[in-house]
Design an enzyme around this catalytic site. Structure first.
Site, PDB file in Angstrom:
ATOM      1  N   PRO A   2       0.788  -1.211   0.000  1.00  0.00           N
ATOM      2  CA  PRO A   2       0.000   0.000   0.000  1.00  0.00           C
ATOM      3  C   PRO A   2       0.827   1.271   0.000  1.00  0.00           C
ATOM      4  O   PRO A   2       1.383   1.664   1.015  1.00  0.00           O
ATOM      5  CB  PRO A   2      -0.796  -0.111   1.301  1.00  0.00           C
ATOM      6  CG  PRO A   2      -0.164  -1.240   2.075  1.00  0.00           C
ATOM      7  CD  PRO A   2       1.056  -1.647   1.364  1.00  0.00           C
ATOM      8  N   GLU A   3       0.895   1.889  -1.142  1.00  0.00           N
ATOM      9  CA  GLU A   3       1.422   3.242  -1.226  1.00  0.00           C
ATOM     10  C   GLU A   3       0.202   4.155  -1.337  1.00  0.00           C
ATOM     11  O   GLU A   3      -0.923   3.683  -1.209  1.00  0.00           O
ATOM     12  CB  GLU A   3       2.369   3.366  -2.429  1.00  0.00           C
ATOM     13  CG  GLU A   3       3.492   2.334  -2.374  1.00  0.00           C
ATOM     14  CD  GLU A   3       4.502   2.449  -3.506  1.00  0.00           C
ATOM     15  OE1 GLU A   3       4.717   3.558  -3.989  1.00  0.00           O
ATOM     16  OE2 GLU A   3       5.065   1.410  -3.898  1.00  0.00           O
TER      17      GLU A   3
END
Length: 271
Positions: A2-3
């Site tokens: 998750p960016e």
DNA sequence: AAGTGGACCTGCTAGC
DNA sequence: TGCTAGCAGGTCCACT
């Protein structure tokens, strides 16, 4: 996983549906990176408001405070009507009148932390010192250029650090540097104003494009409705070492910076 | 202050 | 087939 794009895609996939729901139960699994910071029963009966994002954090508004959620390296959220029994990696369930929000996180680098308006605890500490949002109009080439003055660290780890600009992780930092034509080893203070301008534009475009494509599903990312992302199909450099550059055909290189892999085209990307 | 490396934890894959 | 080393989307913290 998750960016910024994955976090934003997750937010968009359940924010409208959870708004107005009332919390009926809370279930905790194994410990996450930080403790919840309150007794689970203190959350009961509170009504949920808007869901916001700051950097890679989600902020769920509650009546008497809120929950700060980070997905770590391997976390994802699902919002479902009838969840099955929790699996080995399901470590937080928020059961509401509109469905259950479930955090699945094999590595447990993620966290769910309670905070209220007078909070001086973990949540406030985590948000302190974060850099500017990449979609903030104040994030300009001039801002980036001046923020990099006095930084001798290479530009790629400088982007990851999150104290100048937030949101880019290992995938999108490499991709944005490729799009800007900037060598990831360039020291921050050596980046010219013109190149900082190109990089600021490239970073914003890369992240925006990734949000529109539903994020990157390298392994197991899904939004809260279970939908996979497609940005990984458009990666120009990330994970492509040895393969030809899409622009010039030169083999993409992999190097290590700050104990993380960096991918770049040695011909298209210059100091 | 800025830079560096270790720490957290689990799963998967490549190689022998 | 089974074991091991290395790698993975993050980021805090201690130390120089």
């Amino acid at each position: 996983m998750p960016e910024l794009p994955e976090v934003e895609v997750t937010r968009l996939s359940f924010a409208a549906r959870i708004r107005g729901a009332r919390i009926e139960a809370v279930r905790l699994g194994k410990p996450l990176r930080w403790p919840l910071g309150c007794e689970p029963r203190e959350l009961l009966s509170q009504t949920l408001g808007d869901v916001h994002r700051r950097a890679k954090y989600l902020w769920l508004e509650l009546e008497r405070g809120g929950l700060l959620i980070h997905l770590g390296m391997s976390g994802s959220l699902a919002f479902v009507d009838h969840p099955g029994p929790p699996g080995a990696h399901d470590h937080f369930d928020l059961v509401t009148t509109r469905g259950t929000l479930r955090l699945t996180d094999a590595r447990r680098f993620g966290a769910v932390v309670w905070a209220n308006s007078t909070d001086t605890g973990m949540a406030k500490k985590l948000l302190a010192g974060l850099g500017i949002e990449p979609f903030d109009p104040a994030f300009t080439g001039n801002y980036l250029h001046s923020a990099l003055q006095g930084r001798r660290v290479a530009i790629k780890p400088a982007l990851l650090a999150g104290d100048i600009v937030v949101g880019a992780g290992n995938i999108y930092a490499s991709e944005a540097l490729f799009e800007a034509g900037v060598d990831p080893r360039t020291r921050g203070r050596r980046l010219s104003r013109a190149r900082a301008q190109r990089l600021a534009v490239a970073l914003r475009r890369t992240l925006q494009s990734a949000v529109e494509l539903g994020g990157s599903t390298l392994r197991d990312f899904r939004d809260a409705q279970g939908v996979a992302g497609e940005f990984q199909l458009h990666c120009a450099v990330y994970g492509r070492q040895g393969q030809p550059c899409t622009r010039c055909g030169t083999a993409i290189r992999r190097i290590v910076q700050g104990q993380r892999s960096t991918y770049f085209c040695p011909r298209c990307q210059r100091p």
